[in-house]
Scaffold this active site. Structure first.
Site, PDB file in Angstrom:
ATOM      1  N   HIS A 101     -43.150 -12.670 -68.301  1.00  0.00           N
ATOM      2  CA  HIS A 101     -42.939 -11.365 -67.674  1.00  0.00           C
ATOM      3  C   HIS A 101     -42.729 -10.331 -68.764  1.00  0.00           C
ATOM      4  CE1 HIS A 101     -41.709  -8.429 -64.670  1.00  0.00           C
ATOM      5  NE2 HIS A 101     -40.852  -8.023 -65.580  1.00  0.00           N
ATOM      6  N   ASP A 180     -35.054  -6.841 -53.226  1.00  0.00           N
ATOM      7  CA  ASP A 180     -35.405  -6.106 -54.435  1.00  0.00           C
ATOM      8  C   ASP A 180     -36.415  -4.995 -54.142  1.00  0.00           C
ATOM      9  OD1 ASP A 180     -35.491  -5.651 -57.360  1.00  0.00           O
ATOM     10  OD2 ASP A 180     -37.587  -6.207 -57.053  1.00  0.00           O
ATOM     11  N   ARG A 187     -33.819   2.903 -56.139  1.00  0.00           N
ATOM     12  CA  ARG A 187     -33.442   3.214 -57.530  1.00  0.00           C
ATOM     13  C   ARG A 187     -34.441   4.183 -58.150  1.00  0.00           C
ATOM     14  NH1 ARG A 187     -33.856  -2.253 -60.010  1.00  0.00           N
ATOM     15  NH2 ARG A 187     -33.456  -1.155 -61.939  1.00  0.00           N
ATOM     16  N   SER A 202     -33.176  -7.593 -60.841  1.00  0.00           N
ATOM     17  CA  SER A 202     -34.437  -7.304 -60.156  1.00  0.00           C
ATOM     18  C   SER A 202     -35.547  -8.211 -60.691  1.00  0.00           C
ATOM     19  CB  SER A 202     -34.777  -5.823 -60.375  1.00  0.00           C
ATOM     20  OG  SER A 202     -36.109  -5.551 -60.058  1.00  0.00           O
ATOM     21  N   LYS A 206     -37.035 -12.154 -58.815  1.00  0.00           N
ATOM     22  CA  LYS A 206     -38.433 -12.422 -58.456  1.00  0.00           C
ATOM     23  C   LYS A 206     -38.961 -13.633 -59.224  1.00  0.00           C
ATOM     24  CE  LYS A 206     -39.076  -8.070 -59.221  1.00  0.00           C
ATOM     25  NZ  LYS A 206     -39.404  -6.672 -59.427  1.00  0.00           N
TER      26      LYS A 206
HETATM   27  N1  URA Z   1     -39.226  -4.181 -63.384  1.00  0.00           N
HETATM   28  C1  URA Z   1     -38.644  -4.704 -62.285  1.00  0.00           C
HETATM   29  O1  URA Z   1     -39.217  -5.565 -61.624  1.00  0.00           O
HETATM   30  N2  URA Z   1     -37.429  -4.262 -61.934  1.00  0.00           N
HETATM   31  C2  URA Z   1     -36.751  -3.321 -62.632  1.00  0.00           C
HETATM   32  O2  URA Z   1     -35.648  -2.988 -62.268  1.00  0.00           O
HETATM   33  C3  URA Z   1     -37.367  -2.786 -63.782  1.00  0.00           C
HETATM   34  C4  URA Z   1     -38.614  -3.240 -64.131  1.00  0.00           C
END
Ligand code: URA
Length: 443
Positions: A101, A180, A187, A202, A206
């Site tokens: 990621h 999320d 946010r 966050s 995932k």
């Molecule tokens: N990417 C995400 O998935 N969440 C965040 O809060 C920031 C970047």
């Protein structure tokens, strides 16, 4: 794969205002308070304005590791968890999984060559990706520039492709950490994205829900990244690595430079073309370096220590997997890529060494040219973006092309050029010390 779906919180209920006051006054939230908050917000029992106030209190006052871990667990519990433990090759051998990621940057196309490269060594790569919002591009937007390619796969299609091809890059389903999705959208419009506890939970909710066995995080640092400074990036990386390990996912992080774009392209179709150059054994040296290093880390995290990813780029094995991966999702790997209707070249204003080429400025320019979107529902232009002709450290001559702006809608040129007004520094004094691309490793 046996997906399971989130179950509702069944413990005691709380008052949202008490929870906001606790964080406002620098208190610590209990496990039940956190589980209730995430569940109540997901199902509409906490109002957006209350959650916005709580997010701001968390941004200003932080959370301890225990709270972040509980917050992440509650977001995972809000939805589906995928399970790849039953994954087998067509011959019936068990397959390990590994994933990467990136926290997002300009010209960051690394997932495209990386997923097929890692799959060459028999470790499956389930890459659930997103679309771009703002100045950082989205992997799915890039791949959708390939004629016929489709991002949405059923769980069964994903499983079959992993078993037969070894790599899949597709859209994350709505069932993965739905808390999320709601929280992130809030946010985004309340100035509370840049909070380490909220970013870490966050991303990791995932990734843990996705069910990968191993995970490598590419935490970007610099003007084109969320984290502008190394200290903040290090803290984010350490928090995410701890969350991953606590959840049984073998997790490591690299901090990598995002002060200048990766490679020579920022856009959709042009980033796919550059990725294919890398898969053909060529391509810009920074893209190759990061792809190979991340592949080594992903393989090592999955227990494979004797692989040579650089060789698999050179000898065409990674390209073979790429072609099968694209074709499996309806894409034509041989199709001509879309080309923007209108190019405009920007020329070097002076002789010297290019010492700065600011990532954020290039990202914003590509976005304004149509490569990115301002709202989730906007369409992107496949051919739009910025093609660079020089990178920091290169000698340039006045009047030589520095970059080409690409769009289908030439009325966008002025705003793109405004974004680039301070992007470039050319020095007559000679080259500065070059920044390292890979800054730190956190395990
Ligand atoms: N990417 C995400 O998935 N969440 C965040 O809060 C920031 C970047």
């Amino acid at each position: 794969m046996s997906p399971s779906f989130g179950s509702r919180y069944a413990g005691p209920a709380f008052d949202a205002v008490d929870i906001i006051r606790t964080k406002r006054d620098r208190g610590t939230l209990s496990a039940d308070q956190i589980a209730w908050t995430i569940d109540a917000y997901t199902y509409g029992d906490i109002a957006d304005e209350q959650m916005a106030a709580l997010n701001m209190a968390i941004l200003l006052n932080g959370m301890n590791r225990g709270e972040i871990s509980l917050w992440t667990a509650a977001m995972i519990a809000s939805g589906e968890r995928m399970d790849f433990s039953g994954l087998r090759t067509p011959a019936g051998a068990p397959m390990r999984t590994t994933d990467k990621h990136s926290t997002g940057g300009v010209g960051d196309k690394i997932t495209l060559p990386l997923a097929p490269l890692v799959a060459v060594f028999g470790v499956a790569v389930p890459q659930l990706s997103g679309r771009g919002l703002g100045h950082t591009g989205g992997t799915l937007d890039k791949l959708e520039a390939i004629p016929g390619w489709r991002a949405n796969l059923s769980n069964a299609e994903m499983m079959r492709q992993l078993s037969e091809v070894g790599a899949v890059i597709c859209a994350a389903g709505d069932g993965l950490a739905p808390a999320d999705k709601k929280l992130y959208a809030l946010r985004d419009v309340t100035g509370t994205v840049e909070a380490i506890p909220l970013i870490a939970s966050s991303i990791m909710s995932k990734k843990i829900a996705e069910g990968t066995g191993a995970l490598v995080l590419d935490v970007k640092v610099g003007s084109g990244a969320f984290m502008k400074d190394v200290g903040m990036a290090r803290e984010l990386a350490q928090t995410m690595v701890a969350l991953g390990k606590d959840a049984g996912v073998n997790t490591v992080a690299l901090l990598t430079d995002m002060s200048t774009p990766l490679g020579l392209t920022a856009g959709n179709a042009i980033e796919v073309e550059e990725s294919v150059e890398v898969l053909a054994g060529g391509g810009p040296s920074d893209v190759v370096e990061l792809t190979v290093r991340l592949a080594e880390e992903m393989l090592a995290a999955a227990g494979v220590h004797d692989a040579n990813p650089a060789a698999a780029l050179k000898d065409g094995r990674a390209m073979d997997v790429w072609r099968r991966m694209i074709a499996a999702q309806g894409g034509d790997p041989d199709a001509a890529m879309p080309v923007a209707r209108e190019p405009e070249v920007i020329y070097a204003p002076a002789d010297g060494v290019l010492t700065e080429l600011d990532a954020l400025s290039v990202g914003v320019a590509a976005w304004r040219l149509g490569a990115g979107r301002a709202r989730k529902e906007d369409a992107v232009q496949a051919g739009a973006g910025v093609r660079l002709h020089a990178k920091p450290g290169d000698v340039v001559r006045a009047g030589e092309p520095l970059m080409t702006l690409l769009t289908d809608t030439p009325e966008k040129f002025d705003r793109a050029k405004a974004a680039l007004a301070q992007a470039v520094t050319i020095s007559a004094e000679g080259a500065p010390a070059m920044r390292d691309l890979i800054l730190e490793r956190i395990a």
